[in-house]
Design a protein around this motif. Structure first.
Motif, mmCIF file in Angstrom:
data_model
loop_
_atom_site.group_PDB
_atom_site.id
_atom_site.type_symbol
_atom_site.label_atom_id
_atom_site.label_comp_id
_atom_site.label_asym_id
_atom_site.label_seq_id
_atom_site.Cartn_x
_atom_site.Cartn_y
_atom_site.Cartn_z
ATOM 1 N N UNK A 686 2.308 -8.336 -3.351
ATOM 2 C CA UNK A 686 1.719 -7.466 -2.541
ATOM 3 C C UNK A 686 0.826 -6.329 -3.403
ATOM 4 N N UNK A 687 1.236 -6.087 -4.529
ATOM 5 C CA UNK A 687 0.366 -5.318 -5.217
ATOM 6 C C UNK A 687 0.524 -5.762 -7.009
ATOM 7 N N UNK A 688 -0.409 -5.236 -7.648
ATOM 8 C CA UNK A 688 -0.560 -5.372 -9.164
ATOM 9 C C UNK A 688 -0.548 -4.072 -9.784
ATOM 10 N N UNK A 708 -4.759 -3.196 -5.669
ATOM 11 C CA UNK A 708 -4.634 -2.935 -7.165
ATOM 12 C C UNK A 708 -4.238 -1.333 -7.459
ATOM 13 N N UNK A 709 -3.035 -1.357 -8.093
ATOM 14 C CA UNK A 709 -2.358 -0.042 -8.504
ATOM 15 C C UNK A 709 -2.777 0.301 -10.066
ATOM 16 N N UNK A 754 0.914 6.380 -9.366
ATOM 17 C CA UNK A 754 -0.325 5.687 -9.704
ATOM 18 C C UNK A 754 -1.410 5.653 -8.820
ATOM 19 N N UNK A 755 -2.675 5.126 -9.202
ATOM 20 C CA UNK A 755 -3.665 5.411 -8.450
ATOM 21 C C UNK A 755 -4.098 4.150 -7.684
ATOM 22 N N UNK A 756 -4.138 4.052 -6.442
ATOM 23 C CA UNK A 756 -4.597 2.901 -5.533
ATOM 24 C C UNK A 756 -6.101 2.659 -5.722
ATOM 25 N N UNK A 757 -6.617 1.581 -6.470
ATOM 26 C CA UNK A 757 -8.033 1.355 -6.751
ATOM 27 C C UNK A 757 -8.721 0.883 -5.530
#
Length: 783
Positions: A686-688, A708-709, A754-757
């Motif tokens: 679901x996410x990296x 993308x985190x 964290x930032x969501x890219x």
């Protein structure tokens, strides 16, 4: 809506009023002047030409014109490419996706014929051919008979992910952030023994040190005139290596000369004028003497040697022994200077009594039939053949991982001695585990150097001090004794590389292959999937897709599937080479009745999601911190069992557990490969969470609906004390904005951010739809 800039349209040539263009000078805007980089002018022209008030608006044109200010403000603009060029590792999955998308549109009561390219698209089948054996592909479901690639000059090419390219073909513009432009100044004259490949690799190394990820690079200065068009194309083709979005060489007299040399329309060439290159941020390319670095091998094992038998004779291998030597890759092998240089070196080597050991796998796979033509005409082909560099076909081959098998005795010797065996190739990619599973060291070199190292049989040689070999007369022969100068190469090139060759070869392109031209394309709107095929299978990406959007939910109590380090490449994530006999993909193919010799490669089976999902993270050089070694394995945390990555992911999905990937810097670097995002999606990821991303791979993750985190500046798994054994909950708020910061909670009680890219509003739209292809299906299903 009428284009608001229609008033600046004028004929390109007054004598040919039908050939028109948008004359940007007529904007009479002072911002369009000497300070606007050439590459940004290309974006401006595209925005002006495509301005329709809907997909491209006047505000977008204003943003591009105001580049000096907007380049530092993360400003988003749409870009509508005039053409999409696909190689088969991207193009074949695109055709399969289009077939599946037609099915999905039909299920949503839409018109499936809307899923059809609306802009020109060229698909080049060049990645599927292997040294020794040809791929067994027989794709008889193509909607169109695609034209082969022709190199386009004066054009601006930006690398995008294959998933994004599919949307572009369907009429969706690329959403891109206006980039910073780096001006790279070239000056000086190359040493007479330097090849263009040496220059290219030096520039690539320097740009990686400078840091140009996500930027445009423009080359200028007096040194540009020393580079042929083939040299410039080779530099531009290295963009994935140094991370830039595009490398740009504006038109000059060298460009015009190339078009004339290759049979371009001379009447058209006189129309185009040449302009100086703009200078923004200057980096000076300094010509340095380059050498190869060694591997970290314990001192007591430096001199290990393993003997083996081959064709009845005894040989030995040691660390650094060359077992693959390939002149490959379309850019290097379409450059006459380095190819003729290789031929002249081979000629002199043979005349000096030198040879290549028979167990070394040598090959020559040009990027164009013109190469074979001028090698034969100049009289050097026979000498290349005598050294083992026979033409094995036309395509990427070894560079993409299709090097084929090594002799069993060679593999046994490498394994027995745990040797760092080497491959040397004139390609543009040498990522870990890509070229061949048994060559841990892979080096990029010019075609002449590939031959030199093949003759030497080892990478552990100082060419200035040590001889290449001793001939049958007992004479030591050094590289300097057989190396041709630039002047000698250029003299042969002027004599034998002539326009008639290009004209003759290119005129045959669409006629010479009778089998390709005789393929029958069905006229049905929907593709009839063959359940017995192990190459083509309907992918499950759109199963259960509805017209209504689903609100994105937080990711709750996710397990970490893999805990990775820095520089995880797309080859680590989705290898293209051979399918190991003990892999999950091999077990699947065996269950379908195939024998190991019929497995082919992952790249050849990119139209079958069952194979590609099992091939995700199947690279034998993948280093997973969970098991603390290189292997395509991980730990299934609920039971602490070690198993193949696919098998662990399958167990997690069966138990209903979402998955994450932890990684370091430059996650997804290397070649654009859409299956490096599609595969993780099918594994339930679901996410990296990474420290940084390669630009195209981040875009591909977004395109598949994977978040993308990115760690906040200064943070990393190590600094936060993350082991990967925690359970992760990513809080997704109701209202999401580009690059917003989100909370991540662990089952240990720890919380960090964290930032969501998602870098643009358009990318957020794709995420809300579950990916860009889902978005296009819903869009095409509307009346």
């Amino acid at each position: 809506m009428t284009n608001p800039y229609a008033h600046i349209i004028e004929p390109l040539d007054p004598q040919k009023p039908d050939h028109k263009f948008f004359n940007l000078k007529k904007l009479k805007d002072p911002r369009y002047g000497k300070t606007l980089p050439f590459s940004i002018r290309v974006l401006l022209e595209s925005a002006v030409r495509n301005c329709d008030g809907f997909l491209v608006k006047k505000e977008d044109v204003e943003k591009v014109l105001n580049w000096k200010v907007t380049q530092s403000q993360t400003v988003e603009v749409p870009f509508r490419p005039a053409r999409v060029i696909l190689q088969d590792f991207t193009g074949v999955p695109a055709v399969v996706d289009f077939a599946a998308m037609r099915d999905a549109v039909k299920k949503l009561q839409g018109d499936p014929e809307k899923i059809n390219p609306v802009c020109p698209a060229d698909l080049v089948i060049d990645h599927s051919i292997q040294v020794i054996c040809m791929s067994h592909n027989n794709f008889n479901f193509l909607f169109h008979n695609y034209n082969l690639l022709r190199f386009k000059l004066r054009s601006f090419g930006a690398g995008v992910g294959g998933i994004e390219a599919e949307a572009v073909m369907l009429g969706q513009p690329i959403s891109m952030v206006l980039p910073e432009v780096i001006g790279y100044k070239l000056q000086g004259t190359p040493n007479k023994y330097i090849t263009s490949t040496d220059i290219v690799l030096t520039v690539t190394k320097h740009l990686r040190q400078v840091g140009v990820v996500g930027k445009f690079v423009e080359f200028f200065g007096p040194g540009v005139a020393q580079l042929s068009i083939a040299d410039r194309a080779t530099i531009a083709n290295m963009c994935p290596e140094f991370g830039a979005t595009a490398a740009f060489f504006p038109v000059d007299q060298i460009s015009i000369h190339y078009l004339k040399q290759t049979g371009g329309n001379r009447s058209c060439l006189e129309t185009y004028s040449c302009s100086p290159v703009s200078s923004i941020t200057v980096c000076v390319c300094v010509c340095l003497q380059q050498g190869f670095k060694g591997f970290q091998v314990a001192p007591e094992r430096h001199d290990v040697q393993v003997s083996f038998q081959f064709n009845g004779a005894e040989y030995s291998l040691s660390h650094g022994s060359v077992v693959i030597a390939a002149i490959t890759s379309c850019t290097n092998t379409s450059n006459p200077s380095v190819m003729l240089g290789a031929g002249l070196l081979a000629q002199r080597a043979v005349k000096a009594g030198l040879s290549v050991k028979p167990y070394i796998k040598t090959s020559l796979s040009p990027g164009s039939g013109v190469v074979t033509y001028y090698l034969k005409e100049s009289g050097v082909m026979d000498f290349l053949s005598q050294l083992g560099f026979e033409v094995v076909g036309y395509g990427c081959m070894t560079c993409i991982g299709n090097s084929g098998p090594l002799p069993e005795s060679v593999v046994e010797a490498i394994t027995q001695g745990d040797l760092v065996a080497a491959g040397v190739l004139s390609g543009n990619r040498n990522f870990e585990g890509r070229v061949h599973p048994n060559t841990r060291a892979n080096y990029l070199a010019s075609p002449p150097l590939v031959i030199a190292y093949a003759i030497a049989g080892t990478m552990r040689i100082d060419f200035e001090k040590e001889p290449l070999a001793v001939n049958s007369q007992g004479k030591e022969v050094f590289l300097r004794d057989i190396w041709p100068t630039r002047e000698e190469i250029q003299a042969v090139e002027r004599q034998f590389v002539i326009p008639a060759m290009f004209k003759e070869v290119y005129e045959k392109v669409e006629k010479v292959n009778e089998r390709w031209n005789s393929l029958k394309a069905p006229s049905d709107k929907l593709y009839t999937w063959d359940p017995n095929s192990t190459y083509i299978k309907s992918p499950p990406f759109f199963d259960g897709l509805t017209r209504e959007l689903q609100t994105p939910n937080s990711i709750t109590d996710a397990y970490v599937l893999l805990n990775l380090g820095d520089s995880v490449t797309t080859d680590h994530i989705s290898p293209a080479g051979n399918i190991a006999r003990n892999s999950a993909a091999a077990r699947y193919l065996t269950s379908r009745g195939l024998t190991p010799r019929e497995f082919n490669s992952y790249g050849s089976r990119r139209g079958n999601d069952a194979v590609m999902a099992r091939g995700t993270f199947a690279n034998i050089r993948l280093f997973n911190k969970f098991i603390n070694k290189q292997a395509p394995s991980t730990i299934y945390l609920p039971t602490e069992e070690t198993m193949d990555v696919f098998d662990a992911a399958e167990k997690y999905q069966q138990a209903g557990h979402p998955l994450l990937i932890l990684s370091g810097k430059e996650y997804g670097s290397g070649s654009s490969r859409d299956w490096a995002a599609k595969g993780p999606f099918l594994l339930g990821i679901k996410a990296v969470l990474a420290e940084s991303y390669e630009r195209i791979h981040r875009s591909n993750l977004v395109g598949m609906g994977i978040i993308p985190l990115e760690y906040l500046p200064g943070d990393s798994a190590e600094s936060l004390g993350l082991t990967g054994r925690e359970r992760y909950t990513v809080i997704i708020p109701p209202q999401i904005t580009p690059r917003m910061t989100v909370d991540i909670k662990l089952d240990t009680g720890k919380t960090f951010q964290a930032k969501m890219r998602f870098d643009t509003d358009v990318e957020l739209t794709y995420f809300h739809h579950g990916g860009i292809l889902n978005y296009m299906i819903r869009k095409m299903s509307q009346n």
